[in-house]
Design a protein around this motif. Structure first.
Motif, mmCIF file in Angstrom:
data_model
loop_
_atom_site.group_PDB
_atom_site.id
_atom_site.type_symbol
_atom_site.label_atom_id
_atom_site.label_comp_id
_atom_site.label_asym_id
_atom_site.label_seq_id
_atom_site.Cartn_x
_atom_site.Cartn_y
_atom_site.Cartn_z
ATOM 1 N N TRP A 211 -4.161 9.666 7.566
ATOM 2 C CA TRP A 211 -4.837 8.956 6.474
ATOM 3 C C TRP A 211 -4.409 7.494 6.315
ATOM 4 C CZ3 TRP A 211 -3.692 6.392 2.010
ATOM 5 C CH2 TRP A 211 -4.780 6.092 1.177
ATOM 6 N N PRO A 212 -3.121 7.134 6.385
ATOM 7 C CA PRO A 212 -2.774 5.727 6.175
ATOM 8 C C PRO A 212 -3.457 4.777 7.145
ATOM 9 C CG PRO A 212 -0.829 7.083 5.930
ATOM 10 C CD PRO A 212 -1.899 7.981 6.475
ATOM 11 N N TRP A 213 -3.765 5.243 8.350
ATOM 12 C CA TRP A 213 -4.493 4.403 9.307
ATOM 13 C C TRP A 213 -5.999 4.552 9.123
ATOM 14 C CZ3 TRP A 213 -2.636 0.465 11.762
ATOM 15 C CH2 TRP A 213 -1.283 0.422 12.102
ATOM 16 N N TYR A 214 -6.526 5.732 9.380
ATOM 17 C CA TYR A 214 -7.977 5.889 9.437
ATOM 18 C C TYR A 214 -8.592 6.076 8.052
ATOM 19 C CZ TYR A 214 -7.148 5.995 14.377
ATOM 20 O OH TYR A 214 -6.753 5.632 15.643
ATOM 21 N N LEU A 219 -11.973 3.416 4.040
ATOM 22 C CA LEU A 219 -12.164 3.049 2.639
ATOM 23 C C LEU A 219 -12.159 1.535 2.421
ATOM 24 C CD1 LEU A 219 -9.903 5.751 0.940
ATOM 25 C CD2 LEU A 219 -12.406 5.747 1.120
ATOM 26 N N GLY A 220 -12.085 0.783 3.498
ATOM 27 C CA GLY A 220 -12.150 -0.668 3.408
ATOM 28 C C GLY A 220 -10.864 -1.329 2.983
ATOM 29 N N LYS A 221 -9.727 -0.624 3.137
ATOM 30 C CA LYS A 221 -8.444 -1.152 2.710
ATOM 31 C C LYS A 221 -7.610 -1.680 3.875
ATOM 32 C CE LYS A 221 -8.180 2.079 -1.195
ATOM 33 N NZ LYS A 221 -8.145 1.094 -2.287
ATOM 34 N N LEU A 222 -8.189 -1.743 5.064
ATOM 35 C CA LEU A 222 -7.445 -2.168 6.243
ATOM 36 C C LEU A 222 -8.299 -3.136 7.060
ATOM 37 C CD1 LEU A 222 -4.659 -1.483 7.551
ATOM 38 C CD2 LEU A 222 -5.851 0.221 8.942
ATOM 39 N N LYS A 226 -14.818 -3.060 7.109
ATOM 40 C CA LYS A 226 -15.698 -1.917 6.864
ATOM 41 C C LYS A 226 -17.140 -2.190 7.282
ATOM 42 C CE LYS A 226 -16.512 -2.969 1.957
ATOM 43 N NZ LYS A 226 -16.434 -2.424 0.573
ATOM 44 N N ASP A 227 -17.625 -3.424 7.088
ATOM 45 C CA ASP A 227 -18.983 -3.743 7.519
ATOM 46 C C ASP A 227 -19.057 -3.894 9.035
ATOM 47 O OD1 ASP A 227 -19.932 -3.754 4.886
ATOM 48 O OD2 ASP A 227 -19.425 -5.872 4.621
ATOM 49 N N ARG A 252 0.882 7.984 -5.204
ATOM 50 C CA ARG A 252 2.264 7.602 -5.473
ATOM 51 C C ARG A 252 2.915 7.035 -4.209
ATOM 52 N NH1 ARG A 252 4.144 9.639 -10.276
ATOM 53 N NH2 ARG A 252 6.328 9.670 -9.592
ATOM 54 N N GLY A 253 2.710 7.696 -3.098
ATOM 55 C CA GLY A 253 3.336 7.243 -1.863
ATOM 56 C C GLY A 253 2.825 5.910 -1.370
ATOM 57 N N CYS A 254 1.573 5.598 -1.681
ATOM 58 C CA CYS A 254 0.963 4.357 -1.186
ATOM 59 C C CYS A 254 1.613 3.099 -1.738
ATOM 60 C CB CYS A 254 -0.527 4.321 -1.550
ATOM 61 S SG CYS A 254 -1.563 5.288 -0.470
ATOM 62 N N ILE A 255 2.226 3.167 -2.918
ATOM 63 C CA ILE A 255 2.718 1.942 -3.544
ATOM 64 C C ILE A 255 4.168 1.640 -3.204
ATOM 65 C CG2 ILE A 255 1.121 2.356 -5.450
ATOM 66 C CD1 ILE A 255 3.576 2.879 -7.232
ATOM 67 N N VAL A 256 4.862 2.570 -2.568
ATOM 68 C CA VAL A 256 6.301 2.407 -2.329
ATOM 69 C C VAL A 256 6.552 1.411 -1.202
ATOM 70 C CG1 VAL A 256 8.451 3.589 -1.742
ATOM 71 C CG2 VAL A 256 6.739 4.736 -3.178
ATOM 72 N N ASN A 257 7.551 0.559 -1.392
ATOM 73 C CA ASN A 257 7.930 -0.478 -0.416
ATOM 74 C C ASN A 257 6.786 -1.457 -0.164
ATOM 75 O OD1 ASN A 257 9.793 1.990 1.446
ATOM 76 N ND2 ASN A 257 10.572 0.572 -0.094
ATOM 77 N N ARG A 258 6.075 -1.800 -1.232
ATOM 78 C CA ARG A 258 4.991 -2.794 -1.159
ATOM 79 C C ARG A 258 5.305 -3.967 -2.068
ATOM 80 N NH1 ARG A 258 -0.879 -1.404 -0.025
ATOM 81 N NH2 ARG A 258 -1.231 -3.048 -1.527
#
Length: 285
Positions: A211-214, A219-222, A226-227, A252-258
């Motif tokens: 999920w963190p990659w694909y 979802l347009g976050k990387l 997306k277009d 919760r995990g997504c925000i750690v070390n950011r």
């Protein structure tokens, strides 16, 4: 027309041609400076950064906590853009100088684990969670976990680098890695058309790794692509990616070390559940 590049007989490192990462890229390994890593109060000490590879482990740890496992951890920021991964302390636990790296302070001594797939398997086995025990189901999880680790470098170091980070845009490189990224998305979409989760009908470390990659990509976050990649066409990945993001442990995990994004997406270091709670409380309703 720009003169065509001809490789020299012997390659030499040109520190001025590396674009965004020129200051930290080098052709040798090892420490560049002496620095002791911080150590918190918990047995599990994570040294990482909230990139896709880093998110895998913080999401895993938060999922374990959500399952009631004794997986409390300290997460210390390793600023890879500033060369923290080349400190003597970090090189001691990961000679490859890549995040994430984990130290488990057990009664028998400190166990060091590096490479995100290795950390995921280590934690899954340690806490008997998110990795099936039955051989057939376990094999499928491992198949997709290793698929991810063979595929993601084409997405990150290939497509992402040439599309978003390279100092010049090279049509051949972008076309080459776009084709491969879309092929991978098609593989995933067809798999998720048949199953709720990546490796079957059970949530597992294969989903947490992928999920963190694909998921972020779809979802347009990387890479803001997306277009360009027409990610809306991959309906089954869209369904899975959104379901994953709805999980509290993923959020919760997504925000750690950011240290980038909105205020409610940034937590440089994590030492308790309350650290995350306080940041997420800033999210607009």
């Amino acid at each position: 027309m720009k003169e065509q590049y001809t490789p020299p007989t012997i390659w030499t490192h040109d520190a001025e041609s590396g674009g965004k990462w020129a200051s930290i890229n080098r052709p040798v390994s090892g420490a560049t400076h002496t620095k002791i890593l911080p150590v918190g109060e918990h047995a599990l000490q994570l040294y990482s950064m909230g990139t896709p590879n880093g998110q895998k482990i913080t999401i895993m740890l938060e999922e374990l906590l959500a399952l009631g496992k004794s997986a409390e951890y300290d997460a210390h920021m390793i600023k890879i853009t500033e060369g923290d991964q080349f400190s003597s302390g970090f090189v001691d636990i990961n000679p490859n100088s890549k995040i994430p790296a984990l130290v488990d302070h057990t009664p028998d001594g400190a166990e060091t684990v590096f490479e995100s797939a290795s950390i995921l398997v280590y934690l899954a086995e340690k806490f008997s969670a998110l990795l099936p025990e039955k051989s057939t189901q376990r094999t499928q999880v491992m198949n997709w976990l290793f698929w991810l680790h063979g595929s993601a470098p084409y997405l990150g170091g290939g497509f992402g680098h040439f599309y978003a980070y390279a100092p010049e845009k090279f049509e051949y490189a972008i076309d080459r890695f776009t084709m491969e990224t879309k092929r991978q998305l098609d593989v995933l979409d067809k798999q998720l058309a048949k199953h709720e989760f990546i490796a079957g009908d059970e949530y597992s470390i294969a989903d947490i790794a992928t999920w963190p990659w694909y998921g972020n990509l779809i979802l347009g976050k990387l890479y803001d692509a997306k277009d360009f990649l027409q990610v809306a066409d991959y309906n089954h990945i869209q369904r899975w990616a959104k379901a994953m993001l709805a999980r509290p442990a993923v959020q919760r995990g997504c925000i750690v070390n950011r240290t980038w994004g909105e205020a409610w997406e940034q937590l440089e270091n994590r030492h308790s559940a309350e650290d995350i709670d306080n940041v997420l409380a800033l999210k607009p309703v």
